[in-house]
Write a protein that holds these residues in place. Sequence first.
Motif, PDB file in Angstrom:
ATOM      1  N   ILE A  74       0.904  -1.403   0.069  1.00  0.00           N
ATOM      2  CA  ILE A  74      -0.074   0.002  -0.028  1.00  0.00           C
ATOM      3  C   ILE A  74       1.022   1.122  -0.138  1.00  0.00           C
ATOM      4  O   ILE A  74       1.968   1.233   0.903  1.00  0.00           O
ATOM      5  N   ARG A  75       0.663   2.104  -0.897  1.00  0.00           N
ATOM      6  CA  ARG A  75       1.378   3.278  -0.946  1.00  0.00           C
ATOM      7  C   ARG A  75       0.618   4.467  -0.272  1.00  0.00           C
ATOM      8  O   ARG A  75      -0.647   4.398  -0.272  1.00  0.00           O
ATOM      9  N   GLU A  76       1.090   5.523   0.231  1.00  0.00           N
ATOM     10  CA  GLU A  76       0.624   6.763   0.780  1.00  0.00           C
ATOM     11  C   GLU A  76      -0.594   7.161   0.265  1.00  0.00           C
ATOM     12  O   GLU A  76      -1.566   7.830   0.775  1.00  0.00           O
ATOM     13  N   ASN A  77      -0.420   7.233  -1.183  1.00  0.00           N
ATOM     14  CA  ASN A  77      -1.476   7.973  -2.006  1.00  0.00           C
ATOM     15  C   ASN A  77      -2.387   6.891  -2.565  1.00  0.00           C
ATOM     16  O   ASN A  77      -3.245   7.340  -3.425  1.00  0.00           O
ATOM     17  N   ASP A  78      -2.600   5.799  -2.216  1.00  0.00           N
ATOM     18  CA  ASP A  78      -3.396   4.865  -2.408  1.00  0.00           C
ATOM     19  C   ASP A  78      -4.869   5.142  -1.934  1.00  0.00           C
ATOM     20  O   ASP A  78      -4.837   5.370  -0.710  1.00  0.00           O
ATOM     21  N   GLY A  79      -6.058   5.087  -2.775  1.00  0.00           N
ATOM     22  CA  GLY A  79      -7.366   5.009  -2.282  1.00  0.00           C
ATOM     23  C   GLY A  79      -8.392   4.311  -3.091  1.00  0.00           C
ATOM     24  O   GLY A  79      -7.823   3.292  -4.008  1.00  0.00           O
ATOM     25  N   TRP A  80      -9.608   4.143  -2.581  1.00  0.00           N
ATOM     26  CA  TRP A  80     -10.515   3.407  -3.327  1.00  0.00           C
ATOM     27  C   TRP A  80     -11.689   4.099  -3.410  1.00  0.00           C
ATOM     28  O   TRP A  80     -12.370   4.974  -2.446  1.00  0.00           O
ATOM     29  N   CYS A  81     -11.935   4.527  -4.676  1.00  0.00           N
ATOM     30  CA  CYS A  81     -13.326   5.155  -5.069  1.00  0.00           C
ATOM     31  C   CYS A  81     -14.710   4.877  -4.754  1.00  0.00           C
ATOM     32  O   CYS A  81     -15.139   3.533  -5.052  1.00  0.00           O
ATOM     33  N   VAL A  93      -7.722   4.206  -6.741  1.00  0.00           N
ATOM     34  CA  VAL A  93      -7.419   5.297  -7.276  1.00  0.00           C
ATOM     35  C   VAL A  93      -6.281   5.962  -6.638  1.00  0.00           C
ATOM     36  O   VAL A  93      -5.831   5.448  -5.459  1.00  0.00           O
ATOM     37  N   GLN A  94      -5.560   6.903  -7.183  1.00  0.00           N
ATOM     38  CA  GLN A  94      -4.514   7.531  -6.683  1.00  0.00           C
ATOM     39  C   GLN A  94      -5.238   8.873  -5.902  1.00  0.00           C
ATOM     40  O   GLN A  94      -5.811   9.450  -6.498  1.00  0.00           O
ATOM     41  N   LEU A  95      -4.780   9.324  -4.877  1.00  0.00           N
ATOM     42  CA  LEU A  95      -5.039  10.425  -4.121  1.00  0.00           C
ATOM     43  C   LEU A  95      -3.674  11.511  -4.354  1.00  0.00           C
ATOM     44  O   LEU A  95      -2.648  11.096  -4.539  1.00  0.00           O
ATOM     45  N   PRO A  96      -4.288  12.749  -4.255  1.00  0.00           N
ATOM     46  CA  PRO A  96      -5.554  13.260  -3.981  1.00  0.00           C
ATOM     47  C   PRO A  96      -6.485  13.174  -5.111  1.00  0.00           C
ATOM     48  O   PRO A  96      -6.207  12.900  -6.470  1.00  0.00           O
ATOM     49  N   LEU A 104      -6.494   4.449   1.896  1.00  0.00           N
ATOM     50  CA  LEU A 104      -6.167   2.980   2.304  1.00  0.00           C
ATOM     51  C   LEU A 104      -5.068   2.909   3.271  1.00  0.00           C
ATOM     52  O   LEU A 104      -4.742   1.952   4.181  1.00  0.00           O
ATOM     53  N   ALA A 105      -4.265   4.108   3.511  1.00  0.00           N
ATOM     54  CA  ALA A 105      -3.181   4.129   4.270  1.00  0.00           C
ATOM     55  C   ALA A 105      -3.790   4.841   5.662  1.00  0.00           C
ATOM     56  O   ALA A 105      -3.559   5.916   6.020  1.00  0.00           O
ATOM     57  N   HIS A 106      -4.622   3.725   6.510  1.00  0.00           N
ATOM     58  CA  HIS A 106      -5.207   4.263   7.779  1.00  0.00           C
ATOM     59  C   HIS A 106      -4.017   4.335   8.813  1.00  0.00           C
ATOM     60  O   HIS A 106      -3.108   3.714   8.923  1.00  0.00           O
TER      61      HIS A 106
END
Length: 175
Positions: A74-81, A93-96, A104-106
């Motif tokens: 998991i990368r710091e800029n990982d997200g899920w839409c 998705v990639q953040l922002p 994802l990086a809780h």
Amino acid sequence: MTPGPIVVDGAAGTLTLGDWFCPCVIGKGGLIAPADKREGDGATPIGDWAIKGVLLRPGRIGRGHAPDLPWRWIRENDGWCDDPADPAYNRPVQLPRPTSHERLAHEDQAYDVIVVLGHNDAPPVPGMGSAIFFHQWVIGEDGAPRPTEGCVAVAPESMRAVLGMLRPGMMMRIQ
């Protein structure tokens, strides 16, 4: 031969894999038929869901726990839409990102391990539920594991045991 499923008994709060079992928690909205699942309802969909892959949080879990199926850090800029209006709904998705998403990086341990389940993904139907994962639970202020937002969760030590048993072609049966 495809290995047997991971079986989640939502009513009993148990997860079983072969002869091995442990306690688990499901969504705060209880169990729901897949056709009735809606974004944000907090319910866990009943059914058989393919295990698509695993995401691991570096620094929180070691490479030695990596499963025998596709995985990545998991990368710091990982997200899920989770925005039904976004074309990337129920996709990584990639953040922002300007639309609604989950990071994802809780800070807590919940997403130190994310087992991605194949719910509403072929293709995603907007509003029918996103980010149904198998992950680690978080303990609430009362000392008990908190229910999820629709996922299945187990204790960190149980997750590490399950990771060692995962094989290609496995699925999770939620009942």
